[in-house]
Design an enzyme around this catalytic site. Structure first.
Site, mmCIF file in Angstrom:
data_model
loop_
_atom_site.group_PDB
_atom_site.id
_atom_site.type_symbol
_atom_site.label_atom_id
_atom_site.label_comp_id
_atom_site.label_asym_id
_atom_site.label_seq_id
_atom_site.Cartn_x
_atom_site.Cartn_y
_atom_site.Cartn_z
ATOM 1 N N ILE A 127 -29.450 -4.502 -2.635
ATOM 2 C CA ILE A 127 -29.591 -5.362 -3.814
ATOM 3 C C ILE A 127 -28.935 -6.710 -3.534
ATOM 4 O O ILE A 127 -27.753 -6.774 -3.192
ATOM 5 C CB ILE A 127 -28.925 -4.722 -5.059
ATOM 6 C CG1 ILE A 127 -29.556 -3.364 -5.398
ATOM 7 C CG2 ILE A 127 -28.973 -5.682 -6.257
ATOM 8 C CD1 ILE A 127 -30.971 -3.433 -5.940
ATOM 9 N N ASP A 128 -29.717 -7.780 -3.701
ATOM 10 C CA ASP A 128 -29.191 -9.138 -3.529
ATOM 11 C C ASP A 128 -29.660 -10.042 -4.663
ATOM 12 O O ASP A 128 -28.860 -10.623 -5.398
ATOM 13 C CB ASP A 128 -29.624 -9.695 -2.166
ATOM 14 C CG ASP A 128 -29.023 -11.061 -1.866
ATOM 15 O OD1 ASP A 128 -28.134 -11.513 -2.621
ATOM 16 O OD2 ASP A 128 -29.426 -11.687 -0.874
ATOM 17 N N THR A 129 -30.978 -10.136 -4.849
ATOM 18 C CA THR A 129 -31.540 -11.067 -5.831
ATOM 19 C C THR A 129 -30.976 -10.841 -7.231
ATOM 20 O O THR A 129 -30.652 -11.808 -7.937
ATOM 21 C CB THR A 129 -33.081 -10.963 -5.847
ATOM 22 O OG1 THR A 129 -33.567 -11.290 -4.537
ATOM 23 C CG2 THR A 129 -33.699 -11.914 -6.851
ATOM 24 N N SER A 138 -34.999 -4.405 -3.109
ATOM 25 C CA SER A 138 -35.083 -3.448 -4.225
ATOM 26 C C SER A 138 -34.752 -4.046 -5.589
ATOM 27 O O SER A 138 -34.829 -3.348 -6.601
ATOM 28 C CB SER A 138 -34.138 -2.267 -3.958
ATOM 29 O OG SER A 138 -34.430 -1.671 -2.714
ATOM 30 N N ASP A 185 -26.347 -7.432 7.393
ATOM 31 C CA ASP A 185 -27.718 -7.288 6.913
ATOM 32 C C ASP A 185 -28.642 -8.187 7.732
ATOM 33 O O ASP A 185 -28.405 -9.391 7.856
ATOM 34 C CB ASP A 185 -27.755 -7.696 5.428
ATOM 35 C CG ASP A 185 -29.074 -7.368 4.757
ATOM 36 O OD1 ASP A 185 -29.752 -6.432 5.211
ATOM 37 O OD2 ASP A 185 -29.404 -8.039 3.760
#
Length: 284
Positions: free
Chosen positions: A231-233, A210, A82
């Protein structure tokens, strides 16, 4: 099964008109949570590692964890870099076993971004690795990359066509109003811009930042050609919530398994929910 290229997953997503979830990992528990959720939902899945994750866990550990996940899972699993920001980093990840890389040349002028992307593509194509690129600047902070709100700018549809025609990249990350990190309010996505980009480029679109985007907006973006959603957070939030709850329940707990176990379950629940939103459940 062995790790698969992201392009293979996105081709199926294009045919089925759904999106594949790409979830950032930093350690073993996150990798296990991603794969457990994908197995439970019978969904293809992308494990992705940022520069910060590679620095934290080590490239060899990330690859070993993902490779084991792919080999033991009964659903297709890809390993993706990423926001790779240099040719050297992309090549290092390809050599180490990543099946997909993102070369983020969005900070450069268009022609330089095209040239850098084509250098990576030349190597990646030879070994069957897929490549994602970015056009426009997505605001917010993700690990080592910070883009100020005033420096963020949306993807120009005409430039997107020029870029894709000149590179034939496998997937394109676009800036349409999402941002990395936690949102202060509801993000406003430019769906008209997304529709124009998709009309001009016939490749899968990637939506970064996202985590805080409402479910209905994600699903609308998918109808307009988004095939990979990052999606990470939300995973970080679930992880920390799980750890906090475990420690609050038993402040004297010293067994890491009893602290990290609940965090892993919370992450898996979030990932399962995202997979259903993306429509990739039952698609493995």
């Amino acid at each position: 099964m062995p790790l698969v290229p992201v392009s293979q997953l996105l081709a199926a997503a294009e045919e089925g008109k759904y999106a594949v979830g790409a979830f950032n990992c930093n350690n073993m528990e996150i990798v296990q949570a991603i794969v457990a959720a994908a197995e439970a939902e019978r969904a293809p899945v992308i494990i992705q590692a940022s520069q910060g994750a590679i620095k934290y866990a080590g490239l060899e550990y990330i690859v070993a964890l993902a490779r084991l996940a792919g080999e033991t899972a009964s659903v297709p699993v890809a390993l993706h870099l990423d926001h790779g920001t240099s040719f050297a980093q992309c090549i290092q990840c390809i050599r180490s076993g990543f099946t997909s890389v993102m070369i983020d040349g969005s900070k450069y002028p268009l022609e330089e971004n095209i040239a850098l992307t084509n250098r990576v593509l030349e190597v990646a194509r030879a070994v069957g690795v897929s490549v994602e690129a970015e056009l426009g600047k997505i605001g917010g902070t993700e690990d080592d990359i910070h883009v100020d709100e005033r420096d963020a700018f949306f993807t120009d549809p005409a430039e997107a066509k020029q870029f894709v025609d000149a590179t034939k990249v496998d997937a394109l990350a676009v800036a349409i109003g999402t941002a990395h990190g936690q949102y202060k309010g509801r993000p406003e996505l430019d769906f008209d811009r997304l529709a124009k980009i998709r009309q001009l480029v016939n490749i899968p679109i990637v939506l970064h930042g996202s985590s805080g985007v409402p479910e209905e907006d994600i699903q609308k973006a998918i109808t307009l050609g988004v095939r990979k959603v990052n999606i990470d957070t939300n995973l970080r939030e679930a992880f920390v919530d799980g750890v906090k709850e475990a420690i609050e329940k038993n402040p004297r707990e010293i067994d890491p398994r009893k602290i990290l176990g609940p965090a892993k379950l919370k992450m898996s629940e979030v990932i399962r929910e995202k997979i259903r939103i993306f429509g990739s459940n039952g698609k493995a």
